[in-house]
Design an enzyme around this catalytic site. Structure first.
Site, PDB file in Angstrom:
ATOM      1  N   GLU A   1       0.808  -1.421   0.365  1.00 36.25           N
ATOM      2  CA  GLU A   1      -0.009   0.208  -0.422  1.00 36.25           C
ATOM      3  C   GLU A   1       1.153   1.365   0.135  1.00 36.25           C
ATOM      4  O   GLU A   1       0.547   1.916   0.510  1.00 36.25           O
ATOM      5  CB  GLU A   1      -0.856   0.112   1.233  1.00 36.25           C
ATOM      6  CG  GLU A   1      -2.263  -1.157   0.935  1.00 36.25           C
ATOM      7  CD  GLU A   1      -3.205  -0.956   2.484  1.00 36.25           C
ATOM      8  OE1 GLU A   1      -2.703  -0.180   3.437  1.00 36.25           O
ATOM      9  OE2 GLU A   1      -4.266  -1.949   1.956  1.00 36.25           O
TER      10      GLU A   1
ATOM     11  N   GLU B   1      -6.584  -8.188  -0.394  1.00 36.96           N
ATOM     12  CA  GLU B   1      -7.089  -7.645   0.788  1.00 36.96           C
ATOM     13  C   GLU B   1      -9.206  -7.413   1.070  1.00 36.96           C
ATOM     14  O   GLU B   1      -8.814  -6.515  -0.429  1.00 36.96           O
ATOM     15  CB  GLU B   1      -6.427  -6.921   1.397  1.00 36.96           C
ATOM     16  CG  GLU B   1      -5.215  -7.161   1.473  1.00 36.96           C
ATOM     17  CD  GLU B   1      -4.100  -5.863   2.888  1.00 36.96           C
ATOM     18  OE1 GLU B   1      -5.021  -5.437   3.722  1.00 36.96           O
ATOM     19  OE2 GLU B   1      -2.998  -6.005   3.149  1.00 36.96           O
TER      20      GLU B   1
HETATM   21  C1  GAL Z   1      -4.478  -2.908   5.265  1.00 35.25           C
HETATM   22  C2  GAL Z   1      -3.426  -3.240   4.956  1.00 35.25           C
HETATM   23  C3  GAL Z   1      -3.222  -4.443   6.665  1.00 35.25           C
HETATM   24  C4  GAL Z   1      -3.583  -4.097   7.238  1.00 35.25           C
HETATM   25  C5  GAL Z   1      -5.207  -3.750   6.517  1.00 35.25           C
HETATM   26  C6  GAL Z   1      -6.842  -3.708   8.292  1.00 35.25           C
HETATM   27  O1  GAL Z   1      -5.159  -1.616   4.779  1.00 35.25           O
HETATM   28  O2  GAL Z   1      -2.892  -3.691   4.231  1.00 35.25           O
HETATM   29  O3  GAL Z   1      -1.945  -4.438   6.454  1.00 35.25           O
HETATM   30  O4  GAL Z   1      -3.670  -2.885   8.088  1.00 35.25           O
HETATM   31  O5  GAL Z   1      -5.445  -2.614   6.018  1.00 35.25           O
HETATM   32  O6  GAL Z   1      -8.035  -3.794   6.616  1.00 35.25           O
END
Ligand code: GAL
Length: 735
Positions: free
Chosen positions: A380, A441
């Site tokens: 990110e 994710e």
């Molecule tokens: C994302 C990040 C993860 C975790 C996640 C929580 O933005 O890549 O490491 O923080 O959010 O939802």
């Protein structure tokens, strides 16, 4: 001849920076892997692991005879976050970064008799070392938290083997690059490939052709391919000889397989399109931070594959333990492995550490058939074309067989990689703009959920995962989706639920399931395992408005029958109307008001029966009484090795009479251990959520260990473990 042995035993530890000649009484004896601090399972204060500690090991060494020119190395699998290595009072090496292995040549510092290796380990969250420099949503912990080996090699030895298996369909070939540390005339290589039973598949002899020599097979006897259902592994043994005399042998496991994300949007393994279905994994454990021994690392892979039915895992956000990756190879769990970091890219020196870790990660891991993609972008982070051109180039040069990904959280960023890997927190699916496109994710902080949350939230959490997977499976432009995340994890104060935990897991930090885990489980073929889990605490008054309508059930059965008390409510089918793309949609069972509505009816036990092809194959009972009836205690294994580090999880639960955990049970559970082992965790443990876990850690004595648990008002319970003699070290000189 190469000799390598674990060097985890007989270390000394002091939670401060001590001088190299500090007396023994300032240290405590420890075995690696080791955390510089033990913690409770939540409320972990990251300040508490941030200090410089001293690790020291005294060992006996017999100098080889004059004519033995062997080199001696210490191989460290991972030290958090930076360290300086000294041998016999002299500085030898500094390493920055906690996730990559490194080696130190100690040959010239060794002496006959007692020797001493000392590490000053800096576990502070140093802004100059990845992942730090800005905020980070996970903890790094501290210590020599992975294994250490002592390695003795000939001055001319094999540095690295790189196995490639092109064209596995239809005619597998084999290519092996053998990298030597030095060149000399008169060197030859001999390669032998054996199958899992040790039988020889093929051999090859060839003179050394340069610092890198390529061995190539155009034709091979019939080989079995590595796949997620049949993860067949082979072993390559390469020997280096000088005028016939053996100098070195190095072995590596590999598999014949071809993995490719294609422009049509899909991922192909051995020419077969496989929708990727998985979860992210942090290497965080309760109490011990990241210092989990081999058994626990391997178990995480097993949980992902067998308890969560995933076919892929992302090692968010750093290279993970070799034990974890080995197990992924053995069981057929695909891996997306990525470089260290979280949203921040530092200065030139920071970037140099990152590049170094990328190189080390690829050289360490490129023979793992399970790894299908390199993550070459700091998770990110914003666009940084200069830096990411370097990371992509480096990855492609070191491993032309694998594609690169780079995880970003916005559509439209520079696409320098081969696969557009995207964190999509829209709670839906953003239309892909590039192909191939992989969702890396979703869910996570959009829906933090504790095991003891209100049942409506637990159901919605599970259904969010179901909805996104349904969408991804129905969209041919998307190769798959990897949810956030497998297990709850400890985090910094800027994140989490106030007790420094991100409750984003489909399992809790102990790896015990929430209902979202049941959704994942239920997507597997019932031929592998039949799943039947009602997502209900079966209470009359916990939901808004009371009752239990509708009832959600996760199952891979094709029908579920509901019986409440003596009334057979009927048989129901999966909810294909709302989840047409899932192999096994959840069951959404309405019309229960007549049997379980607030103030309307007497309340009875719930009984579910799962049917496959009309035949009953599974059942579940949930008691309406909701009274704590049993204290359960189970160990994941009943055998440990007496190596001072081996551990197993010890799960404890307060349940109803049908063994369903009671999430609002708040009993205090107390443990007693008899025998040569240690309990790791909070004792007594004030339960919240009805279930939790401790670990049992072996000492160095074989024998029997018994752990007894008791909680007020419930019968005591106990488990026994056998501690077996630790496997012998390979090499007499490493006590
Ligand atoms: C994302 C990040 C993860 C975790 C996640 C929580 O933005 O890549 O490491 O923080 O959010 O939802």
């Amino acid at each position: 001849m190469r000799k390598r042995a674990l060097f985890n035993d007989n270390w000394q530890f002091a939670a401060q920076k001590l001088s190299l000649d500090a007396p023994d009484n300032l240290f405590e004896p420890i075995t690696l892997p080791h955390t510089n601090k033990l913690f409770p399972h939540n409320n972990v204060d990251n300040e508490a692991y941030q200090f410089v500690s001293t690790y020291r090991k005294k060992f006996f060494w017999q100098q080889p005879l004059e004519n033995d020119p062997s080199l001696v190395f210490l191989d460290f699998d991972g030290v958090m976050l930076a360290c300086e290595v000294y041998v016999n009072g002299r500085f030898l090496h500094q390493h920055l970064g906690g996730y990559a292995p490194f080696s130190v040549d100690i040959t010239d510092r060794l002496q006959d008799g007692e020797n001493c290796v000392t590490l000053h380990v800096d576990s502070r969250e140093r802004q100059d070392i990845p992942p730090y420099g800005h905020l980070v949503d996970y903890l790094t912990f501290g210590g020599i938290y992975r294994d250490v080996y002592l390695r003795v090699v000939n001055p001319i030895h094999i540095n690295n083997l790189f196995v490639q298996t092109p064209d596995v369909v239809p005619n597998p070939r084999l290519m092996v690059d053998v990298h030597l540390n030095h060149l000399k005339s008169g060197l030859t290589l001999e390669a032998v490939v054996t199958d899992g039973g040790g039988h020889e598949l093929t051999t090859r002899q060839q003179p050394v052709a340069g610092q890198t020599t390529r061995l190539e097979w155009q034709e091979l006897p019939t080989v079995a391919l590595w796949s997620i259902d049949t993860p067949t592994l082979y072993t390559l043994h390469v020997s280096l000889r000088e005028n016939g005399q053996l100098l070195d042998t190095l072995t590596t496991r590999f598999g014949f397989r071809q993995a490719e994300f294609r422009p049509d949007g899909r991922f192909y393994l051995n020419e077969e399109a496989i929708p990727l279905f998985g979860l992210n994994r942090h290497q965080t454990y309760p109490y011990i931070g990241a210092a989990a021994p081999a058994r626990l690392q391997r178990q995480d892979a097993d949980i992902l594959k067998y308890e969560l039915a995933c076919n892929v895992v992302r090692t968010s956000h750093y290279p993970q333990s070799p034990h974890f990756l080995d197990r992924c190879d053995e069981i057929g769990l695909l891996v997306f492995e990525e470089i260290t970091g979280w949203q921040h890219v530092g200065d030139a020196q920071w970037q140099a550490i990152c590049l170094d870790e990328l190189e080390t990660m690829i050289k360490r891991d490129r023979n793992h058939p399970s790894i299908i993609l390199w993550g070459v972008r700091v998770n990110e982070s914003g666009d940084n074309d200069d830096f990411y051109t370097c990371t992509n180039d480096l990855a492609r040069q070191l491993d032309p067989t694998r594609q690169t990904g780079g995880v970003r959280d916005f559509i439209g960023s520079s696409f320098l990689e081969d696969v557009y890997t995207h964190n999509d927190f829209s709670n839906g699916i953003r239309p892909p703009t590039e192909r191939p496109h992989l969702i890396t994710e979703f869910a996570g902080h959009m829906f933090p959920t504790k095991s003891w949350d209100h049942e409506e939230r637990l159901i919605d959490h599970a259904l969010l995962h179901a909805r996104i997977h349904n969408l991804q499976l129905g969209d041919a432009r998307i190769a798959g989706a990897i949810g956030w995340c497998a297990f709850d994890y400890a985090t910094h104060i800027e994140f989490g639920s106030g007790d420094r935990i991100c409750y984003h897991g489909v399992m809790d930090i102990f790896r015990l399931p929430k209902w979202a885990a049941a959704f994942y489980q239920s997507q597997q073929d019932p031929a592998r395992k039949i799943i039947l889990q009602a997502a209900t605490h079966w209470t009359m008054g916990d939901r808004t408005g009371g009752g239990n309508n509708p009832l959600t059930v996760f199952s891979n059965c094709d029908e579920v029958e509901i019986i409440i008390g003596a009334i057979n409510v009927g048989r129901f089918q999966p909810d294909f109307a709302h989840y047409p793309h899932l192999p096994h949609p959840p069951f959404t069972i309405g019309g229960l008001d007549a049997y379980s509505a607030w103030g309307q009816s007497k309340f009875y036990d719930l009984h579910l029966v799962g049917y496959l092809n009309g035949k009953p194959v599974a059942e579940q009972w949930i008691a309406s009484s909701r009274l704590p009836k049993k204290l359960e205690l189970t160990a994941d294994t009943n055998q440990l090795f007496a190596d001072g580090a081996d551990m197993t999880r010890l799960i404890f639960r307060v349940t109803d009479e049908f063994c369903n955990p009671l999430p609002y049970a708040t009993k205090v559970v107390t443990f007693e251990l008899e025998g040569e082992a240690d309990l790791i965790g909070e004792n007594p443990f004030p339960l919240i959520g009805g279930q939790a876990a401790l670990y049992v850690k072996a000492r160095h004595q074989p024998g029997t260990v018994t752990i007894r648990a008791c909680a007020p008002g419930l019968a005591d319970t106990a488990v026994s473990l056998t501690i077996l003699p630790a496997p012998k070290l390979e090499y007499r000189q490493f006590p």
